[in-house]
Design an enzyme around this catalytic site. Structure first.
Site, mmCIF file in Angstrom:
data_model
loop_
_atom_site.group_PDB
_atom_site.id
_atom_site.type_symbol
_atom_site.label_atom_id
_atom_site.label_comp_id
_atom_site.label_asym_id
_atom_site.label_seq_id
_atom_site.Cartn_x
_atom_site.Cartn_y
_atom_site.Cartn_z
ATOM 1 C CE LYS A 14 36.607 -19.409 9.649
ATOM 2 N NZ LYS A 14 36.318 -20.827 9.364
ATOM 3 N NE ARG A 59 30.364 -20.153 12.876
ATOM 4 C CZ ARG A 59 31.566 -20.051 13.411
ATOM 5 N NH1 ARG A 59 32.069 -18.896 13.715
ATOM 6 N NH2 ARG A 59 32.277 -21.126 13.643
ATOM 7 N NE ARG A 69 41.463 -27.090 14.669
ATOM 8 C CZ ARG A 69 40.566 -26.270 14.137
ATOM 9 N NH1 ARG A 69 40.929 -25.351 13.286
ATOM 10 N NH2 ARG A 69 39.291 -26.364 14.447
ATOM 11 N NE ARG A 112 37.662 -24.882 18.878
ATOM 12 C CZ ARG A 112 37.366 -24.158 17.805
ATOM 13 N NH1 ARG A 112 38.283 -23.399 17.244
ATOM 14 N NH2 ARG A 112 36.157 -24.182 17.283
ATOM 15 N NE ARG A 135 33.452 -26.452 14.841
ATOM 16 C CZ ARG A 135 34.771 -26.619 15.011
ATOM 17 N NH1 ARG A 135 35.242 -27.732 15.558
ATOM 18 N NH2 ARG A 135 35.592 -25.685 14.633
HETATM 19 P P1 AMP Z 1 34.868 -20.985 15.883
HETATM 20 O O1 AMP Z 1 35.991 -20.801 16.865
HETATM 21 O O2 AMP Z 1 34.700 -19.806 14.969
HETATM 22 O O3 AMP Z 1 34.952 -22.289 15.143
HETATM 23 O O4 AMP Z 1 33.526 -21.039 16.740
HETATM 24 C C1 AMP Z 1 33.285 -22.063 17.683
HETATM 25 C C2 AMP Z 1 31.815 -22.102 18.055
HETATM 26 O O5 AMP Z 1 31.425 -20.847 18.656
HETATM 27 C C3 AMP Z 1 30.853 -22.281 16.902
HETATM 28 O O6 AMP Z 1 30.700 -23.633 16.529
HETATM 29 C C4 AMP Z 1 29.572 -21.694 17.486
HETATM 30 O O7 AMP Z 1 28.975 -22.579 18.436
HETATM 31 C C5 AMP Z 1 30.105 -20.496 18.255
HETATM 32 N N1 AMP Z 1 30.191 -19.300 17.399
HETATM 33 C C6 AMP Z 1 31.325 -18.636 17.028
HETATM 34 N N2 AMP Z 1 31.025 -17.587 16.246
HETATM 35 C C7 AMP Z 1 29.684 -17.595 16.099
HETATM 36 C C8 AMP Z 1 28.767 -16.770 15.387
HETATM 37 N N3 AMP Z 1 29.162 -15.736 14.641
HETATM 38 N N4 AMP Z 1 27.447 -17.083 15.473
HETATM 39 C C9 AMP Z 1 27.010 -18.101 16.224
HETATM 40 N N5 AMP Z 1 27.814 -18.928 16.905
HETATM 41 C C10 AMP Z 1 29.141 -18.680 16.847
#
Ligand code: AMP
Length: 196
Positions: free
Chosen positions: A13, A88, A127, A139, A150
């Protein structure tokens, strides 16, 4: 043009979002990036979500919906945006629909990056290696244990969005196992059609 990116962690993504930003001139709204920025800035929201992000679980629907609702009011979102990592959950998708309906707008397309789960752990390991090679910080949630969590969260809470958007006639699946360039071309074909 309001576009949503759907796909498990590691689907590509972020890589594809960069391409769309450049080609269509719309901003990428990544809730993950926004939450990490809040965490780094030590805001009240940042402090609240810190542990949740590190655990691989989802932050509450209300928090993310509020962040997105505020962000889409910015000038750079006037001609559209790409939502990356939001919605999500089904409640988040319903909140988004309600926010957009109030504004007389609607989601144009939901691009699902479809990938074979078996490759995702390898992509994560790559990564991590690349991040370290660049001298950047890995991260907190990019480790094998949290990544597995996740993925599980994606399956249980996010994958139901696929039938949700299918029902709205908005889902466009793309084979995410192709080369980066081929995936970009497939996405371009979908978005060019929307832009008309
Ligand atoms: P990402 O960078 O999209 O992988 O997001 C990293 C983390 O941020 C996720 O594992 C969640 O803990 C939190 N997070 C990001 N977007 C959302 C969302 N739309 N709803 C809930 N938690 C989120």
């Amino acid at each position: 043009m309001i576009v949503i990116f759907l796909g498990p962690p590691g689907a590509g993504k972020g890589t594809q979002a960069a391409h769309i930003v450049e080609r269509y001139g719309i901003p990428q709204l990544s809730t993950g990036d926004m939450l990490r920025a809040a965490k780094a800035a030590g805001t009240p929201v940042g402090l609240k979500v810190k542990e949740i992000i590190a655990s691989g679980k989802l932050v509450s629907d209300d928090i993310v919906a509020a962040i997105v609702e505020e962000r889409i009011e910015a000038d750079d979102c006037a001609s559209g945006y790409l939502l990356d990592g939001f919605p999500r959950t089904i409640p988040q998708a319903e909140m988004l629909d309600a926010i957009l309906t109030k504004k007389g707008q609607a989601v144009d397309a939901v691009v699902e990056l479809r990938v074979d789960e078996a490759v995702l752990m390898d992509r994560l390991r790559n990564r991590i290696k690349e991040t370290i090679a660049k001298g950047e910080k890995v991260r907190d949630d990019d480790n094998e244990e949290t990544f597995a969590k996740r993925l599980q969260v994606y399956r249980e809470q996010t994958a139901p969005l696929i039938p949700y958007y299918e029902g709205q006639g908005k889902l466009r699946a793309v084979d995410g196992m192709q080369t980066v360039e081929a995936v970009s071309a497939a996405i371009d074909a979908i978005l060019d059609q929307i832009q008309g």
